[in-house]
Enzyme design. Structure first.
Site, PDB file in Angstrom:
ATOM      1  N   SER A 553      -1.253  -2.387   4.186  1.00 60.89           N
ATOM      2  CA  SER A 553      -2.601  -1.846   4.230  1.00 60.89           C
ATOM      3  C   SER A 553      -3.594  -2.859   3.657  1.00 60.89           C
ATOM      4  O   SER A 553      -3.736  -3.950   4.194  1.00 60.89           O
ATOM      5  CB  SER A 553      -2.645  -0.503   3.493  1.00 60.89           C
ATOM      6  OG  SER A 553      -3.834   0.189   3.748  1.00 60.89           O
ATOM      7  N   ASP A 638      -2.145   6.096  13.056  1.00 66.99           N
ATOM      8  CA  ASP A 638      -2.666   5.744  11.736  1.00 66.99           C
ATOM      9  C   ASP A 638      -4.143   6.120  11.638  1.00 66.99           C
ATOM     10  O   ASP A 638      -4.960   5.708  12.466  1.00 66.99           O
ATOM     11  CB  ASP A 638      -2.486   4.247  11.504  1.00 66.99           C
ATOM     12  CG  ASP A 638      -2.645   3.854  10.048  1.00 66.99           C
ATOM     13  OD1 ASP A 638      -3.336   4.568   9.298  1.00 66.99           O
ATOM     14  OD2 ASP A 638      -2.066   2.822   9.651  1.00 66.99           O
ATOM     15  N   HIS A 673       0.100   5.969   9.026  1.00 68.30           N
ATOM     16  CA  HIS A 673      -0.023   4.913   8.023  1.00 68.30           C
ATOM     17  C   HIS A 673       1.244   4.735   7.191  1.00 68.30           C
ATOM     18  O   HIS A 673       1.553   3.631   6.767  1.00 68.30           O
ATOM     19  CB  HIS A 673      -1.200   5.241   7.100  1.00 68.30           C
ATOM     20  CG  HIS A 673      -1.718   4.057   6.335  1.00 68.30           C
ATOM     21  ND1 HIS A 673      -2.273   2.968   6.947  1.00 68.30           N
ATOM     22  CD2 HIS A 673      -1.766   3.804   5.001  1.00 68.30           C
ATOM     23  CE1 HIS A 673      -2.646   2.092   6.027  1.00 68.30           C
ATOM     24  NE2 HIS A 673      -2.357   2.571   4.846  1.00 68.30           N
TER      25      HIS A 673
END
Length: 706
Positions: A553, A638, A673
């Site tokens: 991320s 995501d 995610h």
């Protein structure tokens, strides 16, 4: 595992050669270039791969491209398939798949979670406190997940005064949770869609407060009240947060007199009080938001307790009898100690603090006469408050983990100070004395010392001869503390040194450390990562040519920017759901999170912020130069880093990068995610990533051999 046998090494080298041969035999997917001109501040940028964005995730052309990339990735990793399966079996074999959590007691019941061998999800149970009572199943998440491509149970709330249970579940990976209300005595289920998963029962036993997401940005922005027995369409809107930079969250005070509705951005917060005995009453504002002021609230025994930063960038702890009364100092802000959280008990106040980058847990008696502090022996570790739902308890549960200590739960007797181990994660065939953990302070280019935590297997460590994997994050003031990973043992047992660079932008050294790695100071994060990696190699913890990086991320942004700026430092990089198209994303307020992120990255509608973000945004800074081998992972659903960011980045890298390094994109078409759901699904992700690194390292080792 001891030193890899010559047979294993030969197999690894052979597989690495096969990967190299496969790379020359297969042609990677080539994304079509369809120029889109983007304009801002009188400047034009050309984006050749903007067509990969499909908000509905249904465009055949886009899906065909992503599937082609997946097929290519699997073909390229096929020579490593045997090792990948070996790693997965190792990882799955170490953990105790048949396990159960420590029970906790609340309102006359004990609660626990149980894991069943071979199953992905937990079974949630409870029993009455009376002797000889039997455990009853509240929820079997495996049954709820049956037939679903993705499933995650995010929360469970049981009413104190009625047989009602609310559960929040995600069936797509986009963190849009369905709340299902069940009557444990029997009856029909009630469902509420598109929530944040955040919910709380009022004391009437029938009113459920929950937070709904914005339909476009998915921002938690509306608080609703649902009355059991009524249709969700008749739910009452209680509060709406109109500032796009703020998010709503719910919690219940320790006294259970209040439901606390918090509105917060990354630097400002305010709280509204909902009287749990009066669910229909309008929320009461505790203290209006002031830009840059954060406060977080609890209530117990007629007093409010606040962790707040109105007097200093460092947080202090305060007490007041009401919203209108002055805030009295309980613990003054301290530049040497960062107050991160607190818990109120009948007999004591508990604080979790951070000193010199390491966690501390303190007990302070209400009369001020007694103070105790827990001490920890490892050079680098993670310690945090456990599940303590009953403030009248005389025992605190806390949890502890280090790079050589599996996650452990302790009981701390608040009367006599004694502590006892209640449970430790069972890791099969693991001997902690075989491993060594260290904590170093390495100099960045501006002279600032960066803390680095590392671990390795003692019998396999040879100064300057080991492969090194460096992990980093460095954003949002989040601390990446050194904790245990059973999956990581598969690297350590093959000679790897694993390190976490606690770069600026994280919270490891308090608020000042965070501020030094955000907005105008963001370049410090990248410098710290590059410089601490070079410092580790110089100190003998990694062999040049056998250095690797990993980040997820915002950590994916960290490693992606670092390889633009230092492309020869790493042999290979794993970028997990990386935030790489920073400038274009931050220019689009319709996307989830964008407006709320202005305080972290800047608002590129402002020219100075635009230029600064552009200077490091990985996608905008791809150039015609050699790059390390790359494995990039993404999730089609995501909601935090949209799938097209890593897809566009890989397409641009493929067009511009020089040399024959491997470039792979793996998009999970059924996840978001967090990747695959379930305890075993996550291990499959790790096995793929580690096999990628290990085989490339075997090739590097062969090339460096005399």
């Amino acid at each position: 595992m001891n030193l890899p046998s010559s047979r294993w090494l030969q197999a690894s080298l052979l597989a690495a050669l096969l990967i190299q041969q496969t790379a020359s035999a297969l042609s990677p997917p080539k994304a079509e270039q369809i120029p889109q001109t983007l304009q801002a501040h009188g400047e034009q940028r050309v984006d050749n791969y903007g067509w990969l964005r499909d908000d509905q995730r249904k465009a055949p052309k886009v899906l065909d491209y992503l599937n082609a990339e997946n097929r290519y990735t699997e073909a390229m990793l096929e020579p490593a398939a045997a090792l990948r399966e070996t790693l997965y079996q190792e990882m799955a074999g170490r953990i105790n798949q048949q396990d159960q959590s420590l029970p906790y007691t609340l309102d006359g019941y004990q609660y626990r979670e149980q894991l069943i061998s071979g199953k992905e999800h937990a079974v949630y149970q409870r029993k009455k406190q009376q002797a000889n009572s039997e455990w009853e199943v509240l929820l079997d998440a495996n049954l709820r997940a049956a037939g679903q491509r993705y499933y995650r149970m995010a929360g469970m709330e049981i009413s104190r005064h009625s047989p009602l249970m609310a559960i929040a579940e995600d069936y797509a990976g986009r963190r849009q949770y369905r709340i299902t209300i069940q009557n444990l005595s029997g009856g029909n289920e009630e469902m509420i869609e598109n929530t944040s998963g955040n919910m709380a029962w009022a004391n009437d036993g029938k009113s459920l407060f929950y937070v709904r997401n914005h339909p476009q940005t998915l921002r938690p922005w509306q608080l609703y009240r649902h009355q059991y027995g009524s249709a969700p369409s008749s739910d009452q809107l209680v509060y709406q947060e109109n500032d796009e930079g703020f998010y709503l969250s719910l919690s219940t005070s320790s006294s259970r007199q209040y439901i606390l509705l918090t509105s917060n951005s990354t630097s400002t917060s305010e709280v509204r009080l909902i009287h749990a005995d009066q669910p229909a009453a309008a929320p009461e504002l505790f203290a209006a938001r002031q830009t840059g002021r954060e406060y977080y609230l609890d209530h117990y025994r007629g007093q409010f307790y606040l962790r707040a930063n109105h007097q200093s960038p460092q947080f202090g702890l305060y007490q007041t009898a009401s919203a209108k009364a002055p805030w009295q100092v309980l613990i003054a802000p301290d530049k040497e100690r960062e107050l991160e959280s607190f818990a109120v008990f009948r007999s004591a106040l508990i604080t979790k603090e951070r000193h010199q980058g390491l966690s501390r847990i303190r007990q302070l008696s209400w009369d001020g006469k007694l103070q105790r502090e827990l001490s920890f022996d490892d050079p680098s570790y993670m310690a945090w408050l456990g599940n303590n739902p009953d403030p009248n308890s005389s025992t605190l549960q806390y949890r502890y983990s280090s790079m050589t200590t599996p996650t452990s739960t302790f009981a701390w007797n608040l009367q006599n100070g004694e502590r006892s181990l209640l449970k430790q994660q069972q890791i099969k065939a693991f001997q902690p004395q075989d491993y060594r953990s260290e904590r170093l302070w390495l100099s960045a280019r501006d002279g600032v010392k960066v803390p680095v935590s590392l671990v390795y297997k003692k019998s396999l460590f040879k100064l300057g001869k080991n492969p090194l994997l460096v992990y980093g994050y460095g954003a949002y003031g989040m601390s990446m503390d050194a904790s245990f990973s059973s999956a990581r043992l598969s690297l350590l047992d093959r000679g790897f040194v694993f390190a976490i660079a606690h770069v600026r932008g994280g919270g490891e050294l308090g608020q000042a450390w965070y501020q030094q790695g955000k907005l105008a100071n963001k370049q410090n994060s990248f410098n710290d990562f590059i410089d601490s990696t070079q410092g580790l190699v110089k100190a003998g913890f990694g062999q040049p040519g056998r250095v690797y990086a990993m980040g997820s991320s915002a950590g994916g942004l960290l490693v992606a920017a670092s390889i633009n700026q230092a492309p020869k430092l790493f042999n290979a990089v794993v970028a997990q759901v990386p935030f790489v198209d920073v400038l274009t994303t931050m220019l689009d307020p319709s996307l989830p999170l964008t407006v709320g992120e202005y305080e972290e990255w800047g608002n590129p509608q402002l020219k100075a912020d635009y230029q600064r973000i552009k200077s490091y945004s990985p996608y905008d800074n791809v150039s015609a130069q050699p790059y390390p081998h790359l494995l990039v992972t993404s999730g089609l659903h995501d909601s935090q880093v949209q799938y097209w960011e890593p897809a566009k980045w890989v397409a641009k890298l493929r067009a511009l990068k020089q040399g024959d390094s491997m470039l792979l994109l793996s998009t999970d078409m059924n996840a978001g995610h967090g990747g695959k759901s379930g305890q075993l699904g996550k291990l499959k992700n790790s096995a793929m990533e580690y096999s990628f690194i290990l085989h490339l390292d075997a090739e590097a080792q062969r090339a460096l051999a005399p």
